[in-house]
Each structure stands twice: as structure tokens, then as C-alpha cells.
Write an enzyme that holds these catalytic residues in place. Sequence first.
Site, PDB file in Angstrom:
ATOM      1  N   ASP A   8       0.872  -1.181   0.000  1.00  0.00           N
ATOM      2  CA  ASP A   8       0.000   0.000   0.000  1.00  0.00           C
ATOM      3  C   ASP A   8       0.906   1.226   0.000  1.00  0.00           C
ATOM      4  O   ASP A   8       1.685   1.429   0.949  1.00  0.00           O
ATOM      5  CB  ASP A   8      -0.861  -0.059   1.277  1.00  0.00           C
ATOM      6  CG  ASP A   8      -1.735   1.161   1.446  1.00  0.00           C
ATOM      7  OD1 ASP A   8      -2.647   1.112   2.283  1.00  0.00           O
ATOM      8  OD2 ASP A   8      -1.495   2.189   0.758  1.00  0.00           O
ATOM      9  N   GLY A  31      -9.751   4.786  -5.507  1.00  0.00           N
ATOM     10  CA  GLY A  31      -8.428   4.207  -5.756  1.00  0.00           C
ATOM     11  C   GLY A  31      -7.320   4.754  -4.879  1.00  0.00           C
ATOM     12  O   GLY A  31      -7.522   5.081  -3.709  1.00  0.00           O
ATOM     13  N   VAL A  32      -6.158   4.886  -5.520  1.00  0.00           N
ATOM     14  CA  VAL A  32      -4.992   5.315  -4.733  1.00  0.00           C
ATOM     15  C   VAL A  32      -5.134   6.784  -4.320  1.00  0.00           C
ATOM     16  O   VAL A  32      -4.689   7.193  -3.243  1.00  0.00           O
ATOM     17  CB  VAL A  32      -3.686   5.065  -5.526  1.00  0.00           C
ATOM     18  CG1 VAL A  32      -3.502   6.016  -6.694  1.00  0.00           C
ATOM     19  CG2 VAL A  32      -2.479   5.101  -4.606  1.00  0.00           C
ATOM     20  N   ASP A  33      -5.842   7.559  -5.127  1.00  0.00           N
ATOM     21  CA  ASP A  33      -6.090   8.982  -4.805  1.00  0.00           C
ATOM     22  C   ASP A  33      -6.848   9.080  -3.473  1.00  0.00           C
ATOM     23  O   ASP A  33      -6.472   9.829  -2.563  1.00  0.00           O
ATOM     24  CB  ASP A  33      -6.918   9.584  -5.950  1.00  0.00           C
ATOM     25  CG  ASP A  33      -6.936  11.102  -5.963  1.00  0.00           C
ATOM     26  OD1 ASP A  33      -7.657  11.679  -6.795  1.00  0.00           O
ATOM     27  OD2 ASP A  33      -6.230  11.718  -5.136  1.00  0.00           O
ATOM     28  N   SER A 116      -3.035   5.092 -14.001  1.00  0.00           N
ATOM     29  CA  SER A 116      -4.073   4.887 -15.036  1.00  0.00           C
ATOM     30  C   SER A 116      -4.589   3.459 -15.169  1.00  0.00           C
ATOM     31  O   SER A 116      -5.490   3.226 -15.986  1.00  0.00           O
ATOM     32  CB  SER A 116      -3.570   5.334 -16.429  1.00  0.00           C
ATOM     33  OG  SER A 116      -3.692   6.728 -16.561  1.00  0.00           O
ATOM     34  N   VAL A 119      -9.196   2.832 -12.264  1.00  0.00           N
ATOM     35  CA  VAL A 119     -10.416   3.499 -12.759  1.00  0.00           C
ATOM     36  C   VAL A 119     -10.263   3.929 -14.218  1.00  0.00           C
ATOM     37  O   VAL A 119     -11.186   3.851 -15.010  1.00  0.00           O
ATOM     38  CB  VAL A 119     -10.719   4.734 -11.871  1.00  0.00           C
ATOM     39  CG1 VAL A 119     -11.788   5.625 -12.477  1.00  0.00           C
ATOM     40  CG2 VAL A 119     -11.107   4.292 -10.473  1.00  0.00           C
TER      41      VAL A 119
HETATM   42  N1  APR Z   1      -1.307   1.646  -2.961  1.00  0.00           N
HETATM   43  C1  APR Z   1      -0.754   1.346  -4.170  1.00  0.00           C
HETATM   44  N2  APR Z   1      -1.476   1.183  -5.301  1.00  0.00           N
HETATM   45  C2  APR Z   1      -2.816   1.326  -5.199  1.00  0.00           C
HETATM   46  C3  APR Z   1      -3.466   1.642  -3.983  1.00  0.00           C
HETATM   47  C4  APR Z   1      -2.650   1.803  -2.837  1.00  0.00           C
HETATM   48  N3  APR Z   1      -3.164   2.115  -1.637  1.00  0.00           N
HETATM   49  N4  APR Z   1      -4.815   1.715  -4.221  1.00  0.00           N
HETATM   50  C5  APR Z   1      -4.987   1.438  -5.527  1.00  0.00           C
HETATM   51  N5  APR Z   1      -3.790   1.198  -6.122  1.00  0.00           N
HETATM   52  C6  APR Z   1      -3.511   0.849  -7.506  1.00  0.00           C
HETATM   53  C7  APR Z   1      -4.624   0.208  -8.280  1.00  0.00           C
HETATM   54  O1  APR Z   1      -4.657  -1.189  -8.022  1.00  0.00           O
HETATM   55  C8  APR Z   1      -4.181   0.503  -9.706  1.00  0.00           C
HETATM   56  O2  APR Z   1      -3.243  -0.488 -10.118  1.00  0.00           O
HETATM   57  O3  APR Z   1      -3.266   2.067  -8.187  1.00  0.00           O
HETATM   58  C9  APR Z   1      -3.432   1.834  -9.580  1.00  0.00           C
HETATM   59  C10 APR Z   1      -4.152   3.020 -10.188  1.00  0.00           C
HETATM   60  O4  APR Z   1      -5.547   2.872  -9.984  1.00  0.00           O
HETATM   61  P1  APR Z   1      -6.483   4.128  -9.582  1.00  0.00           P
HETATM   62  O5  APR Z   1      -6.187   4.518  -8.199  1.00  0.00           O
HETATM   63  O6  APR Z   1      -7.864   3.752  -9.943  1.00  0.00           O
HETATM   64  O7  APR Z   1      -5.964   5.323 -10.525  1.00  0.00           O
HETATM   65  P2  APR Z   1      -6.214   5.592 -12.075  1.00  0.00           P
HETATM   66  O8  APR Z   1      -6.526   4.353 -12.822  1.00  0.00           O
HETATM   67  O9  APR Z   1      -5.029   6.426 -12.488  1.00  0.00           O
HETATM   68  O10 APR Z   1      -7.536   6.488 -12.086  1.00  0.00           O
HETATM   69  C11 APR Z   1      -7.454   7.792 -11.551  1.00  0.00           C
HETATM   70  O11 APR Z   1      -9.317   7.391 -10.124  1.00  0.00           O
HETATM   71  O12 APR Z   1      -9.285   7.553  -7.850  1.00  0.00           O
HETATM   72  C12 APR Z   1      -9.636   8.213  -8.996  1.00  0.00           C
HETATM   73  O13 APR Z   1      -9.398  10.523  -8.452  1.00  0.00           O
HETATM   74  C13 APR Z   1      -8.830   9.475  -9.198  1.00  0.00           C
HETATM   75  O14 APR Z   1     -10.139  10.256 -11.022  1.00  0.00           O
HETATM   76  C14 APR Z   1      -8.916   9.648 -10.679  1.00  0.00           C
HETATM   77  C15 APR Z   1      -8.862   8.219 -11.197  1.00  0.00           C
END
Ligand code: APR
Length: 167
Positions: A8, A31-33, A116, A119
Site C-alpha cells: 500500500d 483508488g490510490v487517490d 491509469s 479506474v
Molecule cells: N497503494 C498502491 N497502489 C494502489 C493503492 C494503494 N493504496 N490503491 C490502488 N492502487 C492501484 C490500483 O490497483 C491501480 O493499479 O493504483 C493503480 C491506479 O488505480 P487508480 O487509483 O484507480 O488510478 P487511475 O486508474 O489512475 O484512475 C485515476 O481514479 O481515484 C480516482 O481521483 C482518481 O479520477 C482519478 C482516477
Amino acid sequence: MITIKLGDITLEENIDCIVNAANERLVGGGGVDGAIHRAAGPSVMTECRQIGSCPTGSAVITSAGDLKVLHIIHTVGPIWYGGAQGEPQQLKDAYYNSFKKALEYKIKSIAFPAISTGVYGYPKNEATLIALSVGLEFESKFDEIRYTCFSKSDLTNYQLTLHKLRG
Ligand code: APR
């Protein structure tokens, strides 16, 4: 040095900076955001609001709030529309501009999630190739470039891809 680990990203320590996969409005999300903002606390969201926005492929930097690192670099990867809307270049730009921002702030170690590939739906294999190719370009400029994978399958994919790229 490039390292690949399962975990994480909000729990990363002994690293100067983590990268967030944000959206253009910097308003947080799932997600990670979502995880990063929950762990870092409201001060980071306040800074994001002051910055206001971040175009796809760009990167901005904030403090890290309650996290155990010094900075968070927020970058915006492309939403996947099939690959013919410039997505590969935009994803390259997101990694490239995150590294450039880190160098600007004399950051020596940085951890990335898989931008990317959640989501935003970017196919993992292609995204991993881009993430590591740009990382190899910058490898000599950092003490550590860490890719923090959130699943075992991502970890394996990163390890295999790095092995192939190193030849
Ligand atoms: N630590 C590491 N990696 C993570 C974590 C974490 N805590 N949570 C999620 N991930 C991974 C996911 O498994 C994925 O492989 O981060 C990667 C990116 O996924 P998303 O977080 O969905 O990001 P993204 O695909 O770039 O989409 C961005 O999603 O959360 C919203 O506000 C954000 O609109 C933006 C969009």
C-alpha cells in the site's frame, strides 16, 4: 536503483516522495487517490484546492501531510479510450513530468503506483512497459525509484517486464 514491491503506497517509509494517480480537478477520488488523501489528511486536499487543477500528463507537488514521506507528487494519467487518442504519450508524460518535478525539488527517492491502470482502465501490460521504460531513463538520477504494486499479479508483471527491458 529500481525496486518493485507489493504494498500500500500510503504506508511507504524511507522514501522522499510518493506519487498519486489524481484527476485533472485534483479533487480526490477512489483508488490510490482516495487512499492517499485519507492517510495524508485534509492539509493535502487544501493544497490541491489552492493549486486548482493539473492537466493530463502533468504533475504538481504538495506536502505529504500525515504520511511518513516529505512530498506527494500528484500526476494525472490518461483515461484509456482504446489507444488512438494519444494515451501512450500522455502516460509517458505523466511519469516523465513526475520525475522532472522530483528533480526540481531535489528528491532522491520516489515511489509510484501503477498510474491509469485502475479506474482509468489503461491495459496493465502496456502501462507497465511505459512506467518502467521511463523509469530506466531516470534511474541514474535517483537513489531509488520504487514501483509499489497493489496486487501480486501487478508485482509479477512489473518484475517480468523489468527483466525483459534490462535484457
Ligand atoms: N497503494 C498502491 N497502489 C494502489 C493503492 C494503494 N493504496 N490503491 C490502488 N492502487 C492501484 C490500483 O490497483 C491501480 O493499479 O493504483 C493503480 C491506479 O488505480 P487508480 O487509483 O484507480 O488510478 P487511475 O486508474 O489512475 O484512475 C485515476 O481514479 O481515484 C480516482 O481521483 C482518481 O479520477 C482519478 C482516477
